[in-house]
Design a protein around this motif. Structure first.
Motif, PDB file in Angstrom:
ATOM      1  N   VAL A 129       0.876  -1.111   0.005  1.00  0.00           N
ATOM      2  CA  VAL A 129      -0.075  -0.031   0.079  1.00  0.00           C
ATOM      3  C   VAL A 129       0.911   1.342   0.114  1.00  0.00           C
ATOM      4  N   GLY A 130       1.860   1.357   0.799  1.00  0.00           N
ATOM      5  CA  GLY A 130       2.759   2.291   0.835  1.00  0.00           C
ATOM      6  C   GLY A 130       4.166   2.201  -0.036  1.00  0.00           C
ATOM      7  N   PRO A 131       4.813   2.969  -0.356  1.00  0.00           N
ATOM      8  CA  PRO A 131       5.874   2.979  -1.277  1.00  0.00           C
ATOM      9  C   PRO A 131       6.774   1.837  -0.725  1.00  0.00           C
ATOM     10  N   SER A 132       7.726   1.439  -1.499  1.00  0.00           N
ATOM     11  CA  SER A 132       9.043   0.557  -1.416  1.00  0.00           C
ATOM     12  C   SER A 132       9.892   1.472  -0.565  1.00  0.00           C
ATOM     13  N   LEU A 133      10.387   1.037   0.570  1.00  0.00           N
ATOM     14  CA  LEU A 133      11.693   1.623   1.309  1.00  0.00           C
ATOM     15  C   LEU A 133      12.815   1.280   1.458  1.00  0.00           C
ATOM     16  N   LEU A 134      12.890   0.521   0.018  1.00  0.00           N
ATOM     17  CA  LEU A 134      14.627   0.144  -0.056  1.00  0.00           C
ATOM     18  C   LEU A 134      15.261   1.337  -0.515  1.00  0.00           C
ATOM     19  N   GLU A 135      16.316   1.477   0.191  1.00  0.00           N
ATOM     20  CA  GLU A 135      17.327   2.666   0.171  1.00  0.00           C
ATOM     21  C   GLU A 135      16.853   3.646   0.345  1.00  0.00           C
ATOM     22  N   VAL A 136      15.799   3.802   1.177  1.00  0.00           N
ATOM     23  CA  VAL A 136      15.188   4.877   1.638  1.00  0.00           C
ATOM     24  C   VAL A 136      16.074   6.050   2.385  1.00  0.00           C
ATOM     25  N   SER A 137      17.077   5.534   3.064  1.00  0.00           N
ATOM     26  CA  SER A 137      17.703   6.216   3.731  1.00  0.00           C
ATOM     27  C   SER A 137      18.778   7.120   2.794  1.00  0.00           C
ATOM     28  N   SER A 138      18.899   6.547   1.524  1.00  0.00           N
ATOM     29  CA  SER A 138      19.688   7.253   0.686  1.00  0.00           C
ATOM     30  C   SER A 138      18.947   8.511  -0.049  1.00  0.00           C
ATOM     31  N   SER A 169      16.873  12.181   4.575  1.00  0.00           N
ATOM     32  CA  SER A 169      17.884  12.287   6.089  1.00  0.00           C
ATOM     33  C   SER A 169      17.225  11.660   7.223  1.00  0.00           C
ATOM     34  N   ASP A 170      17.880  11.343   8.262  1.00  0.00           N
ATOM     35  CA  ASP A 170      17.121  10.610   9.270  1.00  0.00           C
ATOM     36  C   ASP A 170      16.076  11.511   9.827  1.00  0.00           C
ATOM     37  N   SER A 171      16.333  13.024   9.877  1.00  0.00           N
ATOM     38  CA  SER A 171      15.323  13.757  10.650  1.00  0.00           C
ATOM     39  C   SER A 171      14.105  13.771   9.784  1.00  0.00           C
ATOM     40  N   LYS A 172      14.195  13.702   8.348  1.00  0.00           N
ATOM     41  CA  LYS A 172      13.112  13.598   7.467  1.00  0.00           C
ATOM     42  C   LYS A 172      12.061  12.293   7.972  1.00  0.00           C
ATOM     43  N   LEU A 173      13.250  11.060   8.100  1.00  0.00           N
ATOM     44  CA  LEU A 173      12.388   9.956   8.222  1.00  0.00           C
ATOM     45  C   LEU A 173      11.447   9.863   9.631  1.00  0.00           C
ATOM     46  N   ILE A 174      12.138  10.470  10.738  1.00  0.00           N
ATOM     47  CA  ILE A 174      11.542  10.505  11.831  1.00  0.00           C
ATOM     48  C   ILE A 174      10.209  11.307  11.794  1.00  0.00           C
ATOM     49  N   SER A 175      10.426  12.706  11.138  1.00  0.00           N
ATOM     50  CA  SER A 175       9.370  13.693  11.030  1.00  0.00           C
ATOM     51  C   SER A 175       8.320  12.603  10.439  1.00  0.00           C
ATOM     52  N   GLN A 176       8.530  12.116   9.327  1.00  0.00           N
ATOM     53  CA  GLN A 176       7.325  11.340   8.671  1.00  0.00           C
ATOM     54  C   GLN A 176       6.733  10.477   9.621  1.00  0.00           C
ATOM     55  N   ILE A 177       7.544   9.563  10.184  1.00  0.00           N
ATOM     56  CA  ILE A 177       7.139   8.407  11.022  1.00  0.00           C
ATOM     57  C   ILE A 177       6.328   8.968  11.948  1.00  0.00           C
ATOM     58  N   VAL A 178       6.450  10.213  12.809  1.00  0.00           N
ATOM     59  CA  VAL A 178       5.843  10.600  13.797  1.00  0.00           C
ATOM     60  C   VAL A 178       4.781  11.286  13.699  1.00  0.00           C
ATOM     61  N   SER A 179       4.850  12.227  12.344  1.00  0.00           N
ATOM     62  CA  SER A 179       3.817  13.205  12.033  1.00  0.00           C
ATOM     63  C   SER A 179       2.584  12.819  11.817  1.00  0.00           C
TER      64      SER A 179
END
Ligand code: HEC
Length: 129
Positions: free
Chosen positions: A80-89, A92-102
């Motif tokens: 349902v959600g997009p592939s997260l392969l190589e998502v950290s490239s 950034s970590d702060s973008k990832l965290i914001s997306q997960i908590v927001s």
């Protein structure tokens, strides 16, 4: 008898309307900015705390299977959600965290977790390739 032309009677009224509209736009912008800053200051210490921890990819993988795999796939290949392969490239970590908590990107829910759990989850996201 002189009939006042409509342009001279209308103009002051029209510009007052424009000023009112501008005031409303400016006020709305201020409110949105203040709310955005309040939220940013709430999220920032959390991001900093998470960044200071070292995560366990094993526990992160467990958290991922429990919370994320239903939408992103058991191997993060995307569902349902997009592939997260190589998502950290890509993010950034702060973008990832914001997306997960927001919860800003529905249907993805907002996840609240301890900084250590978030660090573990990030360690897992880093390992996806
Ligand atoms: C209910 C389904 C759902 C769940 C559960 C879910 N996600 Fe998502 N996720 C999505 C969708 C849909 C998007 C795309 C949102 C968008 O960009 O508008 C997304 C986007 C993302 C992105 C951005 C991907 C990119 O390429 O920019 C990341 C990172 C992410 N999710 C991580 C997670 C993590 C980690 C979890 C578990 C803690 C999780 N998601 C749980 C549905 C979900």
């Amino acid at each position: 008898m002189t009939i006042p032309s409509s342009s001279t009677t209308n103009r002051p009224q029209r510009s007052r309307g424009l000023i009112n509209a501008l005031v409303v736009v400016a006020a709305t912008t201020c409110i949105v900015l203040v709310l955005w800053m309040l939220r940013a200051t709430q999220i920032d210490p959390y991001i900093k705390k998470t960044a200071d921890l070292s995560g366990s990819p094993e526990n992160g993988a467990k958290l991922f299977r429990m919370n994320c795999a239903s939408c992103h796939g058991i191997t993060a290949e995307g569902l349902v959600g997009p592939s997260l392969l190589e998502v950290s490239s890509r993010k950034s970590d702060s973008k990832l965290i914001s997306q997960i908590v927001s919860g800003d990107t529905p249907p993805m829910p907002s996840f609240q977790m301890e900084p250590q759990a978030m660090a573990d989850l990030l360690a897992h996201l880093h390992s996806l390739n």
